[in-house]
Design an enzyme around this catalytic site. Structure first.
Site, short mmCIF file in Angstrom:
data_model
loop_
_atom_site.label_atom_id
_atom_site.label_comp_id
_atom_site.label_asym_id
_atom_site.label_seq_id
_atom_site.Cartn_x
_atom_site.Cartn_y
_atom_site.Cartn_z
N ASP A 1 1.15 -1.18 0.26
CA ASP A 1 0.10 0.01 -0.13
C ASP A 1 0.77 1.10 0.22
O ASP A 1 0.63 1.64 -0.83
CB ASP A 1 -1.24 -0.20 1.14
CG ASP A 1 -2.34 -1.39 0.98
OD1 ASP A 1 -2.12 -1.95 0.21
OD2 ASP A 1 -2.81 -0.98 1.80
N CYS B 1 16.04 -28.92 -1.75
CA CYS B 1 16.54 -28.21 -0.11
C CYS B 1 18.11 -27.87 -0.57
O CYS B 1 18.92 -28.93 -0.57
CB CYS B 1 16.44 -28.79 0.74
SG CYS B 1 17.23 -28.89 2.64
N LYS C 1 -8.82 0.03 10.24
CA LYS C 1 -9.63 -0.15 9.25
C LYS C 1 -9.26 -1.50 8.91
O LYS C 1 -8.11 -1.77 8.49
CB LYS C 1 -8.36 0.70 8.14
CG LYS C 1 -9.27 1.18 6.91
CD LYS C 1 -8.08 1.35 6.10
CE LYS C 1 -8.64 2.08 4.56
NZ LYS C 1 -8.13 0.31 3.86
N SER D 1 -14.53 3.97 -1.46
CA SER D 1 -13.50 3.55 -1.29
C SER D 1 -13.27 4.61 -0.18
O SER D 1 -14.32 5.81 -0.19
CB SER D 1 -13.01 3.93 -2.09
OG SER D 1 -12.57 3.16 -3.05
N THR D 2 -11.86 4.89 0.83
CA THR D 2 -12.01 6.03 1.72
C THR D 2 -10.92 6.31 1.26
O THR D 2 -9.61 6.22 1.19
CB THR D 2 -11.74 5.20 2.95
OG1 THR D 2 -12.70 3.95 3.36
CG2 THR D 2 -11.65 5.95 4.02
N CYS E 1 20.14 -30.64 2.41
CA CYS E 1 20.04 -32.37 2.01
C CYS E 1 19.99 -32.46 0.60
O CYS E 1 20.04 -33.85 0.32
CB CYS E 1 18.65 -32.42 2.95
SG CYS E 1 17.02 -32.38 2.28
N LYS F 1 -3.35 6.13 7.57
CA LYS F 1 -2.47 5.17 7.58
C LYS F 1 -0.58 5.34 7.95
O LYS F 1 -0.52 6.68 8.22
CB LYS F 1 -2.35 4.96 5.79
CG LYS F 1 -3.58 4.73 5.09
CD LYS F 1 -3.79 3.26 4.06
CE LYS F 1 -3.10 2.36 4.11
NZ LYS F 1 -3.72 1.20 3.14
#
Length: 622
Positions: free
Chosen positions: A37, A365, A118, A81-82, A368, A278
């Site tokens: 965001d 991996c 939120k 929306s906000t 191993c 935010k």
């Protein structure tokens, strides 16, 4: 799009910028964001607003990505929306606009503001008459996702009227049962809403009643004056987020007065009477020098090695990328340019990719050299004899039991010397520790910690959770041990576990199978350690109805004289249900020292009795 993501914004044409921003938005709406965001809002959006101020991303509500088209529904009022804000000055401007509207209406009473979390989920509308649920869609038309409700979606709030809210998953449930398989709670929820064919994890979460549609007007939160809001903005925002049992990505601040709301109105994109606060901490753009792949119990985790960067008071050289899917989605690898932040946290996190590269994911991996397996977004090593998996499992056990000195390097040395099981480690002598290469002092300290682990009283649910069984964390272990003990857990069947609240068919089967495979270890730990049957009644109490807290729901808050873990276990032992937050079903809020105002206010609003720790002790002593 990868080429455009690698291109600095000032070199993008207007058309390329529009294409890239549209792509970012589509990925976010589908539940698979490729940038954070903050990266979207702070890096790209200012450029879009400057160059293309009439772009739909700025002027209109953006619909969720929907692949399954069911019944469409026209919302009675637009679902918008906000507006987002990151700085204190932006909140000040919002408050000034609200006050101006009040002045225009001739309102003289002081305006109050509502500060709520939120929720980071999927916006939805509930229609009470036919019990249907629709997505926000483009704000005017939504898509029918009632199938979630029919499969167990829980409504939080008044379901007798039409309502709007957010579909989200309990954060504790996600952390305990889904985090290893899904990158983010929002991705998980969006994926379910976007498909008629629910995956096993989705079916289980719905069956466990862990996915909720939370109506916004049901969220209990303070109403405060403008002066109080602006003076203590960060404090109120932090309280709102901490008190939420769901994942949040900020707080929503709205004026309470309905006349002011109506007067301020909205545009095609957002309401003018509310704003989302935010936060993002100090940000740095850094180059990735390489990726280190660490083998854990259940997945192989990528750690980015970056150029040494001073950030929020610390020199940062390593940043986790969480899982292989993230490396793929963000185009992470040597030479990539990323934005990172600490945001007041100890562990730095990725905000987004500025210049991506073609990622390279291991096929074997690193420990191993056995082939890896993809499990949702993560790669895993499935070879039980992998030494790093053994190290991780042993380290996790001692960490959960709060036994010191058994960090990764020490445990690795033990495994390398043939002590690859907990049984063998608990039998170590000082002489054997010396033969592993530890010094005399370190051997003494390790031996003493082993003896301390054997004699210190330890809650039974911690032992069960320390086994590292998938979907069997502390919460699930507590629920099981209300009905069984470690001594007789071998008698538990799939059906019996399924009958316990919180366990579905698939989870019950996988847990009982894993417990059966670890029975020898469980019996060894039960006989070797000083185990407390934390959830069994005290001596002399015959039945659960006779327990002093039977039928009561309790919330503990503030600093107590004893540890929160001990006092919660005790309450459950005496028949109580311990809750994390105050609800209408809460019987008592037990307060210690330094209690925040939010839980006190919540209890008063809901009519919950507030008592001290001393009052609580009298209750259980009666």
């Amino acid at each position: 799009m990868q080429n455009l993501m690698k291109t600095p914004t000032h070199l993008l044409t207007d058309e390329q910028l529009s294409q890239l921003m549209t792509y970012f938005n589509e990925q976010y709406r589908s539940g698979s964001p490729v940038v954070s965001d903050a990266t979207f809002d702070l890096i790209y959006m200012p450029v879009l607003k400057s160059r293309l101020p009439h772009h739909p991303l700025i002027t209109k509500v953006q619909p969720e990505a929907v692949n399954v088209i069911n019944d469409r529904y026209q919302h009675k009022t637009p679902m918008l929306s906000t507006l987002k804000a990151y700085e204190h000055d932006e909140i000040q401007s919002f408050v000034d606009r609200c006050q101006q509207a009040a002045n225009e209406l001739g309102i003289t009473e002081e305006l109050l503001y509502r500060v709520s979390p939120k929720l980071d989920g999927l916006a939805a509308s509930y229609i009470a008459a036919d019990e249907k649920i629709y997505t926000r869609g483009d704000g005017t038309y939504g898509n029918d996702i009632t199938h979630l409700y029919r499969n167990g979606l829980k409504l939080i709030g008044n379901s007798n009227i039409n309502n709007i809210g957010e579909i989200t998953v309990l954060q504790s449930y996600f952390e305990e049962k889904l985090k290893g398989s899904f990158a983010h709670p929002r991705n998980f929820v969006a994926g379910l809403a976007n498909s008629d064919n629910l995956n096993d994890a989705g079916k289980q979460a719905l069956e466990d009643r862990a996915i909720h549609l939370v109506f916004f007007n049901s969220i209990n939160c303070p109403h405060i004056s403008a002066a109080e809001l602006l003076t203590n903005l960060e404090s109120y925002c932090e309280q709102a987020k901490q008190n939420s049992p769901y994942l949040t990505d900020g707080t929503v601040i709205e004026v309470v007065n309905e006349s002011v709301k109506k007067h301020m109105g909205n545009n095609e994109h957002h309401h003018h009477w509310q704003i989302a606060k935010k936060s993002v901490g100090e940000v740095a753009d850094v180059r990735i020098k390489g990726i280190e792949w660490n083998v854990g119990r259940n997945k192989i985790t990528p750690v980015l090695l970056i150029e040494p960067t001073w950030l929020s008071g610390a020199m940062i050289q390593r940043v986790t990328a969480h899982h292989a899917g993230n490396v793929n989605n963000l185009g992470l690898g040597e030479g990539a340019l990323i934005s990172i932040t600490r945001s007041g946290e100890i562990i730095p996190k990725i905000l987004g990719t500025i210049e991506a590269v073609n990622p390279s994911i291991p096929t074997h991996c690193p420990c191993c050299n056995q082939p890896v397996q993809w499990v949702n977004d993560a790669i895993t090593c499935t070879f039980d004899g992998c030494s790093e998996r053994q190290v991780s499992a042993i380290e996790y056990h001692f960490s959960l039991l709060n036994v010191d000195l058994f960090g990764r390097q020490s445990v690795r040395k033990l495994v390398e010397n043939g002590y690859q099981s907990l049984e063998s480690i608990y039998s170590l002598s000082k002489g054997k520790l010396l033969s592993c290469g530890f010094g005399a002092g370190q051997s003494d300290n390790l031996f003493n910690q082993i003896q301390k682990a054997k004699t210190t009283p330890i809650n039974d649910y911690l032992i069960l959770a320390s086994l590292g069984i998938h979907s069997l964390g502390r919460g699930s272990s507590k629920r099981i041990l209300k009905h069984f003990t470690l001594s007789n857990i071998n008698t538990m069947t799939d059906k019996q576990l399924e009958d316990i609240d919180g366990f579905g068919e698939l989870t019950a089967k996988s847990i009982t199978t894993a417990i059966f495979n670890k029975l020898t270890l469980i019996m060894f730990l039960n006989n070797t350690l000083n185990v407390i049957d934390t959830l069994k009644p005290q001596t002399g109490i015959v039945n659960e109805d006779a327990l002093p807290l039977s039928g009561l729901s309790i919330v503990f808050t503030g600093k107590m004289e004893r540890s929160r873990s001990d006092i919660s276990s005790e309450a459950e032992r005496f028949g109580g249900v311990v809750q994390s937050s105050v609800t209408k079903k809460t019987s008592y809020l037990v307060i210690g020292e330094n209690v925040g105002a939010s839980k006190i206010n919540s209890a008063k609003t809901k009519g919950v009795e507030i008592i001290t720790e001393a009052d609580y002790m009298k209750m259980i002593a009666a």
